[in-house]
Write a protein that holds these residues in place. Sequence first.
Motif, PDB file in Angstrom:
ATOM      1  N   ALA A   1       0.010   1.665  -8.142  1.00  0.00           N
ATOM      2  CA  ALA A   1       1.067   0.812  -7.587  1.00  0.00           C
ATOM      3  C   ALA A   1       1.123   0.918  -6.070  1.00  0.00           C
ATOM      4  O   ALA A   1       1.206  -0.096  -5.367  1.00  0.00           O
ATOM      5  CB  ALA A   1       2.416   1.189  -8.191  1.00  0.00           C
ATOM      6  N   LEU A   2       1.097   2.145  -5.554  1.00  0.00           N
ATOM      7  CA  LEU A   2       1.153   2.300  -4.100  1.00  0.00           C
ATOM      8  C   LEU A   2      -0.062   1.673  -3.444  1.00  0.00           C
ATOM      9  O   LEU A   2       0.052   1.021  -2.405  1.00  0.00           O
ATOM     10  CB  LEU A   2       1.277   3.777  -3.706  1.00  0.00           C
ATOM     11  CG  LEU A   2       1.409   4.029  -2.207  1.00  0.00           C
ATOM     12  CD1 LEU A   2       2.597   3.285  -1.601  1.00  0.00           C
ATOM     13  CD2 LEU A   2       1.504   5.520  -1.926  1.00  0.00           C
ATOM     14  N   PHE A   3      -1.223   1.820  -4.054  1.00  0.00           N
ATOM     15  CA  PHE A   3      -2.427   1.198  -3.492  1.00  0.00           C
ATOM     16  C   PHE A   3      -2.276  -0.322  -3.457  1.00  0.00           C
ATOM     17  O   PHE A   3      -2.555  -0.964  -2.455  1.00  0.00           O
ATOM     18  CB  PHE A   3      -3.672   1.586  -4.288  1.00  0.00           C
ATOM     19  CG  PHE A   3      -4.906   0.887  -3.810  1.00  0.00           C
ATOM     20  CD1 PHE A   3      -5.528   1.284  -2.632  1.00  0.00           C
ATOM     21  CD2 PHE A   3      -5.432  -0.188  -4.507  1.00  0.00           C
ATOM     22  CE1 PHE A   3      -6.662   0.620  -2.170  1.00  0.00           C
ATOM     23  CE2 PHE A   3      -6.563  -0.853  -4.046  1.00  0.00           C
ATOM     24  CZ  PHE A   3      -7.174  -0.441  -2.876  1.00  0.00           C
ATOM     25  N   LEU A   4      -1.814  -0.883  -4.556  1.00  0.00           N
ATOM     26  CA  LEU A   4      -1.691  -2.346  -4.629  1.00  0.00           C
ATOM     27  C   LEU A   4      -0.612  -2.890  -3.703  1.00  0.00           C
ATOM     28  O   LEU A   4      -0.745  -3.988  -3.172  1.00  0.00           O
ATOM     29  CB  LEU A   4      -1.405  -2.778  -6.065  1.00  0.00           C
ATOM     30  CG  LEU A   4      -2.549  -2.549  -7.046  1.00  0.00           C
ATOM     31  CD1 LEU A   4      -2.083  -2.813  -8.471  1.00  0.00           C
ATOM     32  CD2 LEU A   4      -3.743  -3.418  -6.699  1.00  0.00           C
ATOM     33  N   LEU A   5       0.449  -2.123  -3.495  1.00  0.00           N
ATOM     34  CA  LEU A   5       1.586  -2.629  -2.718  1.00  0.00           C
ATOM     35  C   LEU A   5       1.619  -2.162  -1.269  1.00  0.00           C
ATOM     36  O   LEU A   5       2.276  -2.791  -0.445  1.00  0.00           O
ATOM     37  CB  LEU A   5       2.892  -2.223  -3.409  1.00  0.00           C
ATOM     38  CG  LEU A   5       3.072  -2.775  -4.818  1.00  0.00           C
ATOM     39  CD1 LEU A   5       4.317  -2.185  -5.464  1.00  0.00           C
ATOM     40  CD2 LEU A   5       3.134  -4.292  -4.799  1.00  0.00           C
ATOM     41  N   GLY A   6       0.937  -1.067  -0.960  1.00  0.00           N
ATOM     42  CA  GLY A   6       1.071  -0.547   0.388  1.00  0.00           C
ATOM     43  C   GLY A   6      -0.159   0.094   0.974  1.00  0.00           C
ATOM     44  O   GLY A   6      -0.059   0.915   1.878  1.00  0.00           O
ATOM     45  N   ALA A   7      -1.317  -0.275   0.480  1.00  0.00           N
ATOM     46  CA  ALA A   7      -2.549   0.378   0.928  1.00  0.00           C
ATOM     47  C   ALA A   7      -2.779   0.228   2.427  1.00  0.00           C
ATOM     48  O   ALA A   7      -3.303   1.140   3.069  1.00  0.00           O
ATOM     49  CB  ALA A   7      -3.748  -0.176   0.162  1.00  0.00           C
ATOM     50  N   ALA A   8      -2.387  -0.888   3.002  1.00  0.00           N
ATOM     51  CA  ALA A   8      -2.636  -1.126   4.419  1.00  0.00           C
ATOM     52  C   ALA A   8      -1.999  -0.048   5.297  1.00  0.00           C
ATOM     53  O   ALA A   8      -2.533   0.291   6.352  1.00  0.00           O
ATOM     54  CB  ALA A   8      -2.111  -2.502   4.816  1.00  0.00           C
ATOM     55  N   ALA A   9      -0.896   0.521   4.855  1.00  0.00           N
ATOM     56  CA  ALA A   9      -0.217   1.547   5.641  1.00  0.00           C
ATOM     57  C   ALA A   9      -0.987   2.863   5.665  1.00  0.00           C
ATOM     58  O   ALA A   9      -0.735   3.709   6.523  1.00  0.00           O
ATOM     59  CB  ALA A   9       1.189   1.782   5.081  1.00  0.00           C
TER      60      ALA A   9
END
Length: 165
Positions: A118-126
């Motif tokens: 989930a974190l990869f899909l939603l916030g990987a750019a950070a």
Amino acid sequence: MDLITGLAVVIGIMGGIATWAAITIGSPYLLIWAVFVGWGSFYHCSGKEAGFRNSAVANLWGAICAAAALVALTSIGVTAMMAGICVGISIVVLILAAKLPLLSAIPSAVYGYATTAALFLLGAAAYGDGASGIIKVATAVVISLIIGNVLGYVSEKVTGAVVRT
């Protein structure tokens, strides 16, 4: 005070403090939602020392499996077909590892896997690109899940003390 009331009061107070801490610290490695997943995972594994160990190790294992799937997927090229293959293979490995007693808490492994994905899909750019970004994502999730497990353990002990009096 009965157990449910004790848990409600203790976890409510601790959860409020944990939320305040996560917001004020503002670290990309302290994710309050993942802290609460780890906290629930601790109780799902029946608490106490064994529940802490089983939950935390399985959370870590799930995050490792998800990170491996994500590294493989981003290395070979992201398509729907390849995503299905990478996830499918990694889930087979995740569940087969439950034959080992230390990795037998399958739901807790899934919590680690799902929160990492989930974190990869939603916030990987950070967290950055490529494998190093995926490892940072998994690290943030694991840190947060372990903190959640610790808070679960502490809340169980504090609730036990409150309920006894």
